[in-house]
Design a protein around this motif. Structure first.
Motif, mmCIF file in Angstrom:
data_model
loop_
_atom_site.group_PDB
_atom_site.id
_atom_site.type_symbol
_atom_site.label_atom_id
_atom_site.label_comp_id
_atom_site.label_asym_id
_atom_site.label_seq_id
_atom_site.Cartn_x
_atom_site.Cartn_y
_atom_site.Cartn_z
ATOM 1 N N LEU A 1 6.163 -8.431 -3.244
ATOM 2 C CA LEU A 1 5.972 -8.011 -1.857
ATOM 3 C C LEU A 1 5.191 -6.709 -1.786
ATOM 4 N N VAL A 2 4.234 -6.663 -0.865
ATOM 5 C CA VAL A 2 3.522 -5.429 -0.544
ATOM 6 C C VAL A 2 3.832 -5.082 0.901
ATOM 7 N N SER A 3 3.417 -3.878 1.313
ATOM 8 C CA SER A 3 3.882 -3.362 2.596
ATOM 9 C C SER A 3 3.317 -4.105 3.796
ATOM 10 N N THR A 4 2.034 -4.451 3.764
ATOM 11 C CA THR A 4 1.388 -5.048 4.940
ATOM 12 C C THR A 4 0.434 -6.146 4.513
ATOM 13 N N PRO A 5 0.029 -7.025 5.443
ATOM 14 C CA PRO A 5 -1.007 -8.021 5.124
ATOM 15 C C PRO A 5 -2.305 -7.377 4.668
ATOM 16 N N ALA B 1 -2.556 -4.645 2.952
ATOM 17 C CA ALA B 1 -2.348 -4.264 1.553
ATOM 18 C C ALA B 1 -2.459 -5.471 0.635
ATOM 19 N N ALA B 2 -1.946 -6.619 1.089
ATOM 20 C CA ALA B 2 -2.068 -7.844 0.304
ATOM 21 C C ALA B 2 -3.531 -8.246 0.161
ATOM 22 N N SER C 1 0.334 -11.126 -4.727
ATOM 23 C CA SER C 1 1.229 -10.398 -3.829
ATOM 24 C C SER C 1 1.115 -10.928 -2.408
ATOM 25 N N SER D 1 2.727 -9.984 1.795
ATOM 26 C CA SER D 1 3.516 -9.066 2.618
ATOM 27 C C SER D 1 4.802 -9.750 3.074
ATOM 28 N N GLN E 1 4.073 -12.020 6.062
ATOM 29 C CA GLN E 1 3.456 -13.299 5.694
ATOM 30 C C GLN E 1 4.486 -14.251 5.094
#
Length: 388
Positions: free
Chosen positions: A243-247, A249-250, A262, A264, A267
């Motif tokens: 998992l990453v913080s935001t779409p 960031a993904a 990765s 979010s 998502q």
């Protein structure tokens, strides 16, 4: 008739002394796996599976390793380019081999983790990716309904793959996921061999699970994938990388690394929610999906709280910068006004000393002029302060 004959033979085998079964292990193992692949009777298939499991329990570790090597070879055979053109028999053999490895995982417990090498994970990832893509293509191009994949008479055995009917190759994906699930019941394996830090092979496995398998056309595959996702979310060594913080960031991770897997939390929540919108669902799938959504909701709330705190800190810093700038501007205006006043007083004192002989009337007139100039200076200073 054939099923009854199979059951009779197996019942005889089960009565053999353990040392006899040990000596016959390599001889009877392949026929048992072939029976798993071709057996149409759920009852007979269950008995065959029980026999394979019992055989593994009675064998020495070295013998189990040898049989595991056979199953791994059958499983990865054609995994990189497997398709419906392989023929139904080859697909069934791969599914049966995965079934057998799952039985070995149940029998060996923690020791089975030695078979989870990076190469093996890479092979099964490629297999389930190709099989899932083929299933999706069949559903979209042939107009197969999701309900076609649900066979209530099939209890999870290897039999049932049909290139011409239903979802193709679902058995391979299903039994491979069961291998991972059974092996992952040992927390040490989940936290070590399946950890995100293990490298690209493991990361690609979790990526394929999320992006391809969670929405697989077959109900049983979706359920197994959901259980593995629950394991990932509960294991920090997996979840922190998956998992990453935001779409954004993904997307950035994917831009920097095309193999990035990765996703979010938002998502992933949408993907899990779409599981509930499938044409065919059951209580088990819904329960697992809700568990995952609850976990993801907590993660989203925590991320939102952190983001809010960071935004507040940034706002305070910006306000502090503006306040400092205003104070500096006021100080500059006051300084300019003070300089002018001091200069004026100095000029006035000088005039008084140089014109000491002048009369009172002239001094009064000069004082009035100075007072008017002071008022002008004060007005200019106030205007500058307002401009700042």
């Amino acid at each position: 008739m054939l099923a009854n004959f199979t059951l009779s033979v197996i019942q005889v085998l089960l009565k053999f002394p353990p040392e006899v079964l040990t000596n016959l292990a390599t001889t009877i193992y392949l026929p048992l796996i072939a029976r798993l692949a071709n057996e149409t009777s759920p009852k007979a298939r269950t008995v065959v599976a029980a026999t394979v499991k019992l055989l593994h329990k009675q064998l020495r570790p070295q013998q189990n390793d040898q049989l595991a090597g056979y199953s791994q070879q059958w499983l990865v055979n054609g995994a990189s380019n497997g398709s419906s053109s392989d023929g139904q028999q080859q697909q069934l053999l791969r599914a049966a081999a995965a079934y057998a490895l799952g039985l070995l995982a149940e029998s060996e417990g923690p020791r089975f983790s030695k078979h989870f090498t990076s190469d093996f994970i890479g092979h099964i990832t490629q297999l389930i990716s190709n099989a899932a893509a083929e299933a999706e293509k069949a559903v979209s191009h042939q107009g197969l309904a999701a309900a076609d994949a649900q066979n209530p008479t099939d209890n999870g055995g290897a039999q049932g793959a049909s290139p011409t009917g239903g979802v193709p190759r679902w058995q391979e994906v299903y039994h491979v996921l069961l291998i991972v699930e059974k092996a992952s019941q040992q927390q040490s394996l989940a936290a070590s061999q399946l950890a995100w830090q293990q490298g690209s092979a493991v990361q690609q496995f979790w990526g394929v699970l999320v992006w391809q398998v969670l929405l697989h056309p077959h109900l049983w595959v979706r359920k197994a994938a959901g259980r593995l996702l629950g394991l990932a979310l509960a294991t920090p060594s997996i979840c922190n990388g998956l998992l990453v913080s935001t779409p954004l960031a993904a997307a950035a991770a994917a831009a920097n690394d095309s193999s990035s897997s990765s996703v979010s939390a938002g998502q992933l929540s949408l993907i899990v929610y779409r599981q509930l919108e499938a044409d065919v669902v059951d209580e088990g799938l819904c329960t697992q999906a809700v568990k995952c959504l609850v976990t993801l909701a907590k993660l989203l709330a925590a991320a939102a709280a952190v983001a809010g705190k960071q935004h507040q800190q940034q706002a305070q810093q910006q306000n502090g910068v503006h306040a400092t700038a205003d104070a500096d501007a006021d100080a500059d205006a006051d300084g300019e006004q003070g300089a002018l006043v001091n200069g004026l007083h100095a000029s006035r004192d000088g005039s008084s000393s140089s014109d000491g002989d002048a009369g009172e009337n002239e001094q009064a007139d000069a004082g009035s002029k100075y007072d008017i100039m002071l008022e002008d200076i004060n007005e200019q200073g106030e205007q500058q302060r307002k401009q700042h």
